[in-house]
Design a protein around this motif. Sequence first.
Motif, short mmCIF file in Angstrom:
data_model
loop_
_atom_site.label_atom_id
_atom_site.label_comp_id
_atom_site.label_asym_id
_atom_site.label_seq_id
_atom_site.Cartn_x
_atom_site.Cartn_y
_atom_site.Cartn_z
N MET A 30 0.85 -1.20 0.00
CA MET A 30 0.00 0.00 0.00
C MET A 30 0.88 1.25 0.00
O MET A 30 2.04 1.19 0.43
N TYR A 33 -1.03 7.19 1.79
CA TYR A 33 -2.41 7.67 1.94
C TYR A 33 -3.37 6.49 2.10
O TYR A 33 -4.31 6.56 2.91
N GLU A 34 -3.13 5.44 1.37
CA GLU A 34 -3.98 4.25 1.45
C GLU A 34 -3.92 3.63 2.86
O GLU A 34 -4.94 3.24 3.42
N LYS A 37 -5.88 5.82 5.27
CA LYS A 37 -7.32 5.66 5.10
C LYS A 37 -7.81 4.40 5.79
O LYS A 37 -8.82 4.42 6.50
N HIS A 38 -7.10 3.30 5.59
CA HIS A 38 -7.49 2.03 6.23
C HIS A 38 -7.46 2.16 7.75
O HIS A 38 -8.37 1.70 8.43
N ARG A 77 3.82 6.99 -7.29
CA ARG A 77 3.36 6.65 -5.95
C ARG A 77 4.39 5.76 -5.27
O ARG A 77 4.93 4.84 -5.90
N TYR A 79 4.99 2.87 -2.87
CA TYR A 79 4.32 1.75 -2.21
C TYR A 79 5.24 1.13 -1.17
O TYR A 79 6.46 1.13 -1.33
N HIS B 34 0.15 12.71 -0.97
CA HIS B 34 -0.92 12.39 -0.01
C HIS B 34 -1.98 13.50 -0.02
O HIS B 34 -3.19 13.24 -0.11
N GLU B 37 -3.99 13.54 -3.27
CA GLU B 37 -4.96 12.43 -3.31
C GLU B 37 -6.22 12.79 -2.53
O GLU B 37 -7.34 12.51 -2.97
#
Lengths: 109, 198
Positions: A30, A33-34, A37-38, A77, A79, B34, B37
């Motif tokens: 991930m 930001y992902e 969010k989680h 991005r 990861y 970030h 997004e």
Amino acid sequence: MNTFNDKWNTQLRKGTFELAILLLLKRKPMYGYEITKHLQEESTFPIADGSIYPILKRMSTNQWVYSYKEEHEGRSRKYYDVTDLGGKVLEARWEEFTNVYAFLDQLKK
Amino acid sequence: MLQSIEQYINELDLKLKGLPKDEREHHLAEIRDHLLERMEEGDPEARVVQSFMAPDKMSEEILQEYRQRNAQTFEHPNYWFVLAAISVIAPFGALALPIIQENYYAGPQFAVLLQLLIGSVALFGYFRKKLNEERVAILKKMGRLMIPILALPFGFFSFSIIRTEEWSSFNFIYLLLYLLVWLIYYISLRKVYQSSIA
């Protein structure tokens, strides 16, 4: 809600964020930001937006996670994924965590 | 109060000057992505920035992690940088010796040139993107040290004329070459310094 002892709550959060991140990354790689969010959606602990980055840096330095870049809609991005060492740390910490929980649960009875 | 992503990034950039440049740029790029997004999900830019961890707090956490990491290293964090800088400047002392010797001895000078070469590769290559506030300050001091070093070749040249009572063409040509190399290095050091504070 915590009206009793902010320091305890803060320490508990700090201690489990790395474990939570490792568990998330074990599912799939991930980006920052992902992950945030989680954690914000699934976690009972509020995490300040952005606070993940120093944690990820520390975990990278410790070689628990590694990062790589992928192009997405014209942007690059970053990861993160778990390393073998990170996997071992996850197992050890999860065992420790469940032992502590089982102990406390026992005391409560 | 911060209203835009660029304002946030600029402020964070200022507060992260203690980090090496490449590390600072990685953090800024990741955080910018970030924020972008979040904006793409429909949040207004000002709200995205204001609900994000404040630049003061963010920089404090990032720098704390950096300091903790450096505290665990065997050498001082700037040890290799200082060694690289010394390896660029110190040889200029030994390189002036042929003037007083009135001859160029390739054997001993080879070691000096090797040190200069390794130091140059390290300083202008490896460390160029890893400058932080402390290293920039060291670079400035080292650059200033280069000026009094010029006393050596000129002093040796004068001494040679006094001793031999004649003008040596070897000494004169060597002095000119020395000055040319010195100038190239001095300007290079200055350029690295100026690009790091820009």
